[in-house]
Design a protein around this motif. Structure first.
Motif, short mmCIF file in Angstrom:
data_model
loop_
_atom_site.label_atom_id
_atom_site.label_comp_id
_atom_site.label_asym_id
_atom_site.label_seq_id
_atom_site.Cartn_x
_atom_site.Cartn_y
_atom_site.Cartn_z
N TYR A 29 0.71 -1.51 0.17
CA TYR A 29 0.00 -0.17 0.15
C TYR A 29 0.53 1.36 -0.08
N VAL A 30 2.30 1.39 0.39
CA VAL A 30 2.94 2.58 0.58
C VAL A 30 2.93 3.06 -1.03
N GLY A 31 2.66 4.36 -1.02
CA GLY A 31 2.72 5.01 -2.12
C GLY A 31 1.21 5.39 -2.58
N LEU A 32 0.38 4.81 -2.17
CA LEU A 32 -0.98 5.17 -2.68
C LEU A 32 -1.59 6.22 -2.25
N THR A 33 -2.65 6.64 -2.71
CA THR A 33 -3.51 8.03 -1.95
C THR A 33 -4.21 7.40 -0.79
N ASP A 34 -4.53 8.35 -0.09
CA ASP A 34 -5.21 7.98 1.23
C ASP A 34 -6.69 7.10 0.93
N GLN A 35 -7.24 7.66 -0.07
CA GLN A 35 -8.69 7.06 -0.61
C GLN A 35 -8.03 5.63 -1.28
N ALA A 36 -7.01 5.72 -1.78
CA ALA A 36 -6.92 4.26 -2.60
C ALA A 36 -6.27 3.25 -1.58
N CYS A 37 -5.52 3.83 -0.61
CA CYS A 37 -4.90 2.81 0.56
C CYS A 37 -6.09 2.46 1.41
N PHE A 38 -7.21 3.19 1.87
CA PHE A 38 -8.15 2.80 2.74
C PHE A 38 -9.00 1.82 1.76
N ARG A 39 -9.27 2.28 0.50
CA ARG A 39 -10.13 1.30 -0.26
C ARG A 39 -9.39 -0.29 -0.54
N ALA A 40 -8.09 -0.30 -0.69
CA ALA A 40 -7.49 -1.42 -0.91
C ALA A 40 -7.41 -2.44 0.63
N VAL A 41 -6.88 -1.58 1.40
CA VAL A 41 -6.88 -2.29 2.71
C VAL A 41 -8.06 -2.93 3.16
N LEU A 42 -9.39 -2.18 2.90
CA LEU A 42 -10.74 -2.55 3.50
C LEU A 42 -10.93 -3.82 2.58
N THR A 43 -10.82 -3.61 1.25
CA THR A 43 -11.32 -4.95 0.23
C THR A 43 -10.72 -6.11 0.52
N ASP A 44 -9.14 -5.94 0.78
CA ASP A 44 -8.35 -7.12 1.00
C ASP A 44 -8.67 -7.49 2.40
N SER A 45 -9.45 -6.84 3.31
CA SER A 45 -9.90 -7.47 4.70
C SER A 45 -11.04 -8.02 4.71
N GLY A 46 -11.69 -8.20 3.42
CA GLY A 46 -13.03 -8.96 3.33
C GLY A 46 -14.26 -7.70 3.33
N TRP A 47 -14.02 -6.58 3.27
CA TRP A 47 -15.14 -5.89 3.06
C TRP A 47 -15.90 -6.09 1.84
N SER A 48 -17.12 -6.15 1.81
CA SER A 48 -17.72 -6.51 0.37
C SER A 48 -18.18 -5.19 -0.38
N ALA A 49 -18.29 -4.12 0.44
CA ALA A 49 -18.65 -2.93 -0.22
C ALA A 49 -18.00 -1.82 0.59
N VAL A 50 -17.25 -1.04 -0.14
CA VAL A 50 -16.47 0.25 0.69
C VAL A 50 -17.18 1.48 -0.14
N THR A 51 -18.04 2.24 0.35
CA THR A 51 -18.82 3.27 -0.18
C THR A 51 -17.94 4.58 0.08
N ALA A 52 -18.34 5.64 -1.11
CA ALA A 52 -17.34 6.86 -1.15
C ALA A 52 -17.64 7.49 0.30
N GLU A 53 -18.79 7.48 0.85
CA GLU A 53 -19.10 8.01 2.11
C GLU A 53 -18.11 7.80 3.37
N ALA A 54 -18.02 6.40 3.19
CA ALA A 54 -17.04 5.57 4.08
C ALA A 54 -15.58 6.26 4.03
N LEU A 55 -15.34 6.21 2.84
CA LEU A 55 -13.84 6.51 2.61
C LEU A 55 -13.78 8.13 2.82
N ASP A 56 -14.62 8.93 2.57
CA ASP A 56 -14.58 10.17 2.83
C ASP A 56 -14.29 10.59 4.41
#
Length: 227
Positions: free
Chosen positions: A46-73
């Motif tokens: 994840y190093v080098g990703l934007t904040d949004q991209a990092c959170f999205r990638a970590v949560l997706t890799d951790s099994g979150w089925s849906a990562v909404t724009a509101e949650a990322l914000d």
């Protein structure tokens, strides 16, 4: 090979030692969501990703089925607040950076192309007395896609080019992650890998790898990038 006319710097890990702070703030915010982020996993994926991209990638890799724009914000806003507080307490400018950038600015145009938030970049540059050293700053808010997409470098190149003609092969980027190196190369820039965040062996896609900017002669860099 064309003469180098402009130097573009990544921000986190190249100019300021902020990568450890980013990791700690990511870890704190993710812990509130019940997600654990280990250092080796962060630096491997994840190093080098934007904040949004990092959170999205970590949560997706951790099994979150849906990562909404509101949650990322919400997560990004929380991390930004923590990061701002930390930066005001300590200014992690890397050794030799002021001197190197000042030397570059004497002979080349300078810009920052970073996936960091503009307010974080501006705060660090202001506190370090370095804001006037850069002709332009491109940040996460300026593009839809962060590194390894080349959009940030293309945005910075376009901004410089509007002031006076400049081509991609006349620019060199300084990067500390594979994502950043890939972005610079895709944009048509030559790239120097700076082994401050990761070992040099992870940066071999760069045209040249240096341990840091401390006591680094600009003439030596330009000579090694020449044919």
């Amino acid at each position: 090979m064309a003469t180098i006319k402009a130097v573009m710097f990544d921000f986190d890990g190249v100019l300021f030692d902020t990568e450890p702070l980013h990791f700690e703030m990511f870890r704190q915010v993710l812990r509130m969501e019940g997600v654990t982020l280990a250092p080796d996993r962060y630096h491997a994926r994840y190093v080098g990703l934007t904040d949004q991209a990092c959170f999205r990638a970590v949560l997706t890799d951790s099994g979150w089925s849906a990562v909404t724009a509101e949650a990322l914000d919400r997560l990004v806003q929380c991390k930004t607040g923590l990061m701002q507080d930390a930066l005001r307490k300590t200014l992690p400018v890397l050794s030799g950076v002021r001197e190197f950038v000042a030397a570059v600015a004497e002979t080349c145009r300078t810009a920052i192309a970073s996936g960091a938030l503009r307010q974080e970049i501006a705060l660090c540059l202001e506190l370090a007395g370095m804001a006037s050293m850069f002709e332009h700053v491109s940040s996460a808010e300026d593009v839809r896609h962060g590194k390894p997409d080349p959009a940030l470098y293309l945005h910075a190149l376009d901004a410089l080019n509007r002031r006076s003609p400049l081509r991609a092969h006349e620019c060199v980027a300084f990067e500390d992650t594979p994502h950043g190196i890939e972005a610079a190369r895709k944009a048509g820039l030559r790239c120097v890998g700076v082994a401050t965040t990761l070992p040099g062996s992870r940066l071999m896609q760069a045209d040249l790898v240096v341990p840091s900017l401390h006591a680094l002669p600009l003439s030596q860099v330009l000579a090694q990038l020449s044919p």
